[in-house]
Design a protein around this motif. Structure first.
Motif: not given
Length: 393
Positions: A37-39, A42-48, A64-67, A385-393
């Motif tokens: 969950a920690i790994a 807030r990565t693309a693996a959890l969606g956004g 998204n956060s793992c919560r 995965s198809t998005c060109i721009y992202f902000d994971s903050s």
């Protein structure tokens, strides 16, 4: 607060595999679940989701956060939600902070029996406060207690202790008046220490007698009744640590204080300094030597071993309420407490204090104008995965 240069998630991704291989003898599925969950947090693996500023229209995609409650990055929102729910339960009076700690000799039992051990720690500390407070020699009142479990020290080693937040005073036995504390320190620390020691060791002996304690690994010798009895006698000879802080102010101060304790994890990302050649450096305070601040360096796998010592059992409740704050009659007792406090001329000013609002009610602000951001669209991991721009903050 600025984003830290190093996060626990970075260490998990870098050394998580080696940590699992070296720790297969003691880690369980729940440790691996927290690690994953920690790994992924807030990565693309959890969606956004796509956010838009309510003022200038700026848009950004956030992951998204793992919560997970053990994740350092996911505690801010959980803390704000909890504080918002507690606002209406605060009383217009001061509050005390009492800390109950058990000797380090018992850590081996805590590691093997976390649920039983931490349940006993909650029960013994709460019963101690309620019993001493109800004694007419000290307060003679029914008090309320919020207990918060912490299991770590600044060096990340096991250090189980309970932080208790207690309103200054309580309800008289006949529920007709609010009883104010007669001491500036609320209750005598030496009395609390001795009663807590007796209650905890009595509970520990009861669990051992009923063969509910698991005594394996470093605690294997305590399976022997004679060895266990020797440990209990040795612990009875020493004073246990119960620390009572002076009273702090009204509702605003209480909320700010609780926010620092309720949803903490073993270490925050902002204490991490560097990770070089598979060694991690972080800030820490040496409370045994006057809270001296320094830096500690550990191998990455040893850092993760210490961090994952503090994964709690599934479903374990680490914030509990006792006395007149217990769930079954909290609403009625709080209403009575407000009424009795309002009738006291010394608290008239405090009862007119405006409602307290938690800080940071909007956790995601526009990087351009500072206004609140709102979610306008959600994405799956595949769509991101198809998005060109992202902000994971």
């Amino acid at each position: 607060m600025d984003r830290p240069p190093l996060e626990v998630a970075d260490l998990v991704r870098a050394a998580g595999g080696a940590f699992i291989e070296r720790s297969r003898k003691w880690i369980t599925w729940k440790h691996v679940k927290v690690l994953l969950a920690i790994a992924r947090c807030r990565t693309a693996a959890l969606g956004g989701h796509l956010d838009e500023c309510t003022r200038c229209g700026h848009r950004a995609i956030s992951y998204n956060s793992c919560r997970n409650r053990h994740c350092p990055k996911c505690q801010t929102q959980a803390r704000e939600r909890w504080l918002a729910a507690r606002e209406r339960e605060l009383l217009a009076t001061g509050y005390f902070h009492v800390v109950f700690t058990v000797p380090h000799e018992l850590n081996v039992l805590a590691l093997e029996n976390p649920r039983l051990f931490y349940d006993l720690l909650f029960t013994a500390s709460a019963q101690t406060l309620l019993e001493i407070a109800s004694d007419p020699k000290h307060l003679g009142a029914e008090i309320g207690v919020i207990g918060i479990l912490h299991t770590w020290g600044q060096n990340l080693l096991l250090h189980p202790h309970i932080h208790c937040v207690v309103p200054a005073g309580g309800l008289s036995p006949d529920h007709r008046r609010w009883v104010h504390p007669r001491y500036p320190f609320f209750l005598p620390v030496k009395v609390l220490s001795r009663v807590f020691r007796g209650k905890f060791l009595a509970g520990l002996k009861r669990l051992h007698r009923r063969k509910k304690l698991q005594c394996a690994g470093p605690a294997v010798a305590l399976a022997n009744s004679r060895q266990f009895a020797q440990l209990i006698r040795r612990l009875h000879r020493h004073d246990w640590v119960v620390y009572a802080k002076p009273a702090f102010g009204g509702p605003m101060q209480v909320l700010r204080y609780l926010g620092r304790y309720t949803h903490r994890v073993a270490i925050s990302n902002h204490r991490l300094l560097a990770c070089e050649q598979e060694r991690v450096t972080f800030r820490w305070k040496d409370y045994a030597h006057g809270s001296k601040q320094g830096q500690m360096t550990l191998a990455a796998t040893e850092f993760l071993r210490r961090f994952f010592l503090h994964v709690l059992p599934k479903g374990f409740v680490r914030i509990r309420h006792f006395g007149f704050l217990a769930n079954r009659f909290r609403a009625s007792r709080l209403a009575l407490g407000r009424q009795l406090l309002a009738s006291s001329s010394s608290t008239q000013q405090e009862t007119r204090t405006p409602d307290v609002h938690s800080e940071g009610s909007s956790l995601w602000h526009c990087p351009r104008c500072g206004a609140s951001m709102i979610v306008i669209q959600r994405f799956t991991a595949a769509e991101l995965s198809t998005c060109i721009y992202f902000d994971s903050s």
